[in-house]
Design an enzyme around this catalytic site. Structure first.
Site, PDB file in Angstrom:
ATOM      1  CB  SER A 117      -0.874  -0.005   1.255  1.00  0.00           C
ATOM      2  OG  SER A 117      -1.520   1.227   1.388  1.00  0.00           O
ATOM      3  CE1 TYR A 141      -4.428  -2.664   5.215  1.00  0.00           C
ATOM      4  CE2 TYR A 141      -3.855  -0.367   4.770  1.00  0.00           C
ATOM      5  CZ  TYR A 141      -4.144  -1.648   4.315  1.00  0.00           C
ATOM      6  OH  TYR A 141      -4.132  -1.901   2.968  1.00  0.00           O
ATOM      7  CE  LYS A 145      -1.760  -4.814   3.303  1.00  0.00           C
ATOM      8  NZ  LYS A 145      -1.954  -6.044   2.542  1.00  0.00           N
TER       9      LYS A 145
HETATM   10  N1  LIG Z   1      -8.831  -1.108  -1.133  1.00  0.00           N
HETATM   11  C1  LIG Z   1      -7.808  -0.285  -0.990  1.00  0.00           C
HETATM   12  O1  LIG Z   1      -7.970   0.941  -0.957  1.00  0.00           O
HETATM   13  C2  LIG Z   1      -6.391  -0.821  -0.870  1.00  0.00           C
HETATM   14  C3  LIG Z   1      -5.306   0.074  -0.956  1.00  0.00           C
HETATM   15  C4  LIG Z   1      -4.013  -0.428  -0.830  1.00  0.00           C
HETATM   16  C5  LIG Z   1      -3.811  -1.799  -0.617  1.00  0.00           C
HETATM   17  N2  LIG Z   1      -4.888  -2.629  -0.521  1.00  0.00           N
HETATM   18  C6  LIG Z   1      -4.655  -4.062  -0.277  1.00  0.00           C
HETATM   19  O2  LIG Z   1      -5.266  -4.828  -1.297  1.00  0.00           O
HETATM   20  C7  LIG Z   1      -5.694  -6.085  -0.775  1.00  0.00           C
HETATM   21  C8  LIG Z   1      -7.136  -6.319  -1.149  1.00  0.00           C
HETATM   22  O3  LIG Z   1      -7.929  -5.277  -0.603  1.00  0.00           O
HETATM   23  P1  LIG Z   1      -9.482  -5.145  -0.919  1.00  0.00           P
HETATM   24  O4  LIG Z   1      -9.794  -3.705  -0.994  1.00  0.00           O
HETATM   25  O5  LIG Z   1      -9.846  -6.039  -2.034  1.00  0.00           O
HETATM   26  O6  LIG Z   1     -10.098  -5.699   0.455  1.00  0.00           O
HETATM   27  P2  LIG Z   1     -11.287  -6.748   0.694  1.00  0.00           P
HETATM   28  O7  LIG Z   1     -11.604  -6.706   2.133  1.00  0.00           O
HETATM   29  O8  LIG Z   1     -12.366  -6.505  -0.287  1.00  0.00           O
HETATM   30  O9  LIG Z   1     -10.563  -8.123   0.329  1.00  0.00           O
HETATM   31  C9  LIG Z   1      -9.758  -8.836   1.218  1.00  0.00           C
HETATM   32  C10 LIG Z   1     -10.136 -10.293   1.093  1.00  0.00           C
HETATM   33  O10 LIG Z   1      -9.271 -11.088   1.903  1.00  0.00           O
HETATM   34  C11 LIG Z   1     -10.050 -12.080   2.551  1.00  0.00           C
HETATM   35  N3  LIG Z   1      -9.293 -12.503   3.732  1.00  0.00           N
HETATM   36  C12 LIG Z   1      -8.918 -11.734   4.797  1.00  0.00           C
HETATM   37  N4  LIG Z   1      -8.205 -12.461   5.678  1.00  0.00           N
HETATM   38  C13 LIG Z   1      -8.106 -13.719   5.150  1.00  0.00           C
HETATM   39  C14 LIG Z   1      -7.476 -14.914   5.581  1.00  0.00           C
HETATM   40  N5  LIG Z   1      -6.815 -14.977   6.739  1.00  0.00           N
HETATM   41  N6  LIG Z   1      -7.576 -16.024   4.784  1.00  0.00           N
HETATM   42  C15 LIG Z   1      -8.253 -15.973   3.608  1.00  0.00           C
HETATM   43  N7  LIG Z   1      -8.869 -14.860   3.158  1.00  0.00           N
HETATM   44  C16 LIG Z   1      -8.809 -13.746   3.917  1.00  0.00           C
HETATM   45  C17 LIG Z   1     -11.376 -11.398   2.838  1.00  0.00           C
HETATM   46  O11 LIG Z   1     -12.450 -12.305   3.057  1.00  0.00           O
HETATM   47  C18 LIG Z   1     -11.560 -10.564   1.571  1.00  0.00           C
HETATM   48  O12 LIG Z   1     -12.260 -11.284   0.575  1.00  0.00           O
HETATM   49  C19 LIG Z   1      -5.429  -6.028   0.725  1.00  0.00           C
HETATM   50  O13 LIG Z   1      -4.222  -6.711   1.004  1.00  0.00           O
HETATM   51  C20 LIG Z   1      -5.282  -4.553   1.006  1.00  0.00           C
HETATM   52  O14 LIG Z   1      -4.464  -4.311   2.120  1.00  0.00           O
HETATM   53  C21 LIG Z   1      -6.170  -2.186  -0.652  1.00  0.00           C
END
Ligand SMILES: NC(=O)c1ccc[n+]([C@@H]2O[C@H](COP(=O)([O-])OP(=O)(O)OC[C@H]3O[C@@H](n4cnc5c(N)ncnc54)[C@H](O)[C@@H]3O)[C@@H](O)[C@H]2O)c1
Length: 336
Positions: A117, A141, A145
């Site tokens: 991130s 959080y 990362k």
């Molecule tokens: N959305 C944003 O703004 C953003 C920005 C930067 C980085 N990210 C990163 O991108 C990735 C995806 O984010 P997102 O927005 O799709 O979030 P999201 O919550 O929609 O997706 C995360 C998924 O991971 C699954 N999950 C969580 N813990 C788990 C575990 N222990 N075992 C199996 N599955 C598990 C959840 O059920 C969910 O489906 C994350 O790593 C997040 O940190 C997101």
């Protein structure tokens, strides 16, 4: 190619799965559904399990020994919640990810693309950050990362992993074919709030912070269409070896890459773009910054172009249009 996507039933993982599928690859999803959606999972081969469930992970690779790489999106992602529940965040995002990566290396599946991130960056003069800019993760959080990037580097050194950490800026929009999108019912970030006002769920948009040292005083971010973000993952797996070779950091098979548009957009500019696409004014209330808010950052995206042959192609207007469209179809796809 077969690609394992952890967190594949989430917002970004599900979009990556669609992008891989459309390009002729086969996504395999692993998700605990702790926050993800079964409606997204059922579009692909799906394993309902936790990344820490070693038996389930072994089963996946035994069923699909030809998996080429793993894209690790699974995580908890809500910043204020991470402040209130640091144990859960360090446990899910660090402890479980560490044992998952160790298991991958033991099974001999060494190619990892990691969802990192832009929240790990410090604020820099001019707001544009390169991969070697100063880091200062401010919440539990973002510290998860930051820690996982360090863990990955050490694992690349000691256990033969090869890893690309992709530092996402601010994803917006939805799959342009409307298969998946943001699934959170009441999102707290900028575009989610604006769509909520547009859909009549909220009366006013609170613009928090107008005294930052930016061109108009509001915070600055780099908005990236989630479909562009997904395309970058496609390139990362297709050009994995080249990216690792040419991007190698400290002689290790490890590289970190910004995924942003390269354009800084202020919150006021974003609201104006939203009103243009939406075709109506949005009621705005000016409020003080929330605790932990920062002026912001935007990406220098040169490295992504050089190593992956990728750059963002969609505009913030495309992202806003797709977010609004998704807002209209979401409740016909997801049954809360
Ligand atoms: N959305 C944003 O703004 C953003 C920005 C930067 C980085 N990210 C990163 O991108 C990735 C995806 O984010 P997102 O927005 O799709 O979030 P999201 O919550 O929609 O997706 C995360 C998924 O991971 C699954 N999950 C969580 N813990 C788990 C575990 N222990 N075992 C199996 N599955 C598990 C959840 O059920 C969910 O489906 C994350 O790593 C997040 O940190 C997101």
């Amino acid at each position: 190619m077969k690609i394992l996507i952890t967190g594949g039933a989430g917002y970004i993982g599900s979009t990556i799965a669609s992008a891989l599928l459309d390009a002729g690859h086969t996504p395999i999803l692993l998700d605990s559904l702790i926050t993800g959606r079964k409606e997204f999972a059922k579009l692909h081969t799906f394993y309902h399990a936790d990344i820490a469930d070693q038996e389930a992970v072994r089963q996946i690779f035994s069923d699909h020994p030809d998996i080429y790489a793993t894209i690790h999106c699974a995580a908890l992602i809500v910043v204020p919640e991470s402040v209130a529940k640091p144990f859960e965040y360090y446990n899910e995002n660090v402890v479980k990810s560490m044992s998952f990566f160790k298991q991958l290396s033991e099974l001999g599946y060494n190619r990892v693309v990691f969802s990192s991130s832009a929240a790990i960056y410090d604020v820099v003069p001019g707001f544009m950050v390169r991969e070697d800019s100063a880091l200062l993760p401010l919440s539990p959080y973002s510290r998860t990362k930051y820690m996982m990037e360090m863990v990955l580097k050490d694992f690349c050194h000691a256990y033969g992993l090869n890893a690309i950490a992709l530092r996402y800026f601010n994803p917006i929009g939805a799959d342009p074919k409307m298969r998946t999108g943001l699934h959170i019912q009441f999102p707290s970030h900028l575009i989610g709030k604006l769509v909520s006002v547009a859909m009549g769920h909220e009366e006013v948009f609170n613009l928090t912070g107008v005294d930052w040292p930016t061109r108009d005083g509001s915070g600055i971010r780099d908005y990236i269409h989630v479909w562009d973000l997904a395309q970058a993952h496609l390139k990362a797996v297709e050009h994995f070896e080249k990216a690792i070779k040419e991007g190698s950091e400290e002689g290790l098979p490890y590289t970190a890459i910004n995924l942003g548009s390269g354009n800084g957009v202020t919150v006021k500019e974003f609201v104006a773009a939203f009103e243009k696409v939406y075709g109506q004014k949005v009621p705005v209330a000016i409020k003080p910054p929330r605790p932990g808010d920062i002026a912001g950052a935007y990406a220098n995206a040169d490295r992504a172009e050089k190593l992956l042959g990728w750059k963002a192609e969609m505009s913030i207007e495309d992202g806003i249009r797709d977010a609004l469209k998704w807002g209209q179809v979401r409740d016909t796809i997801i049954h809360y």
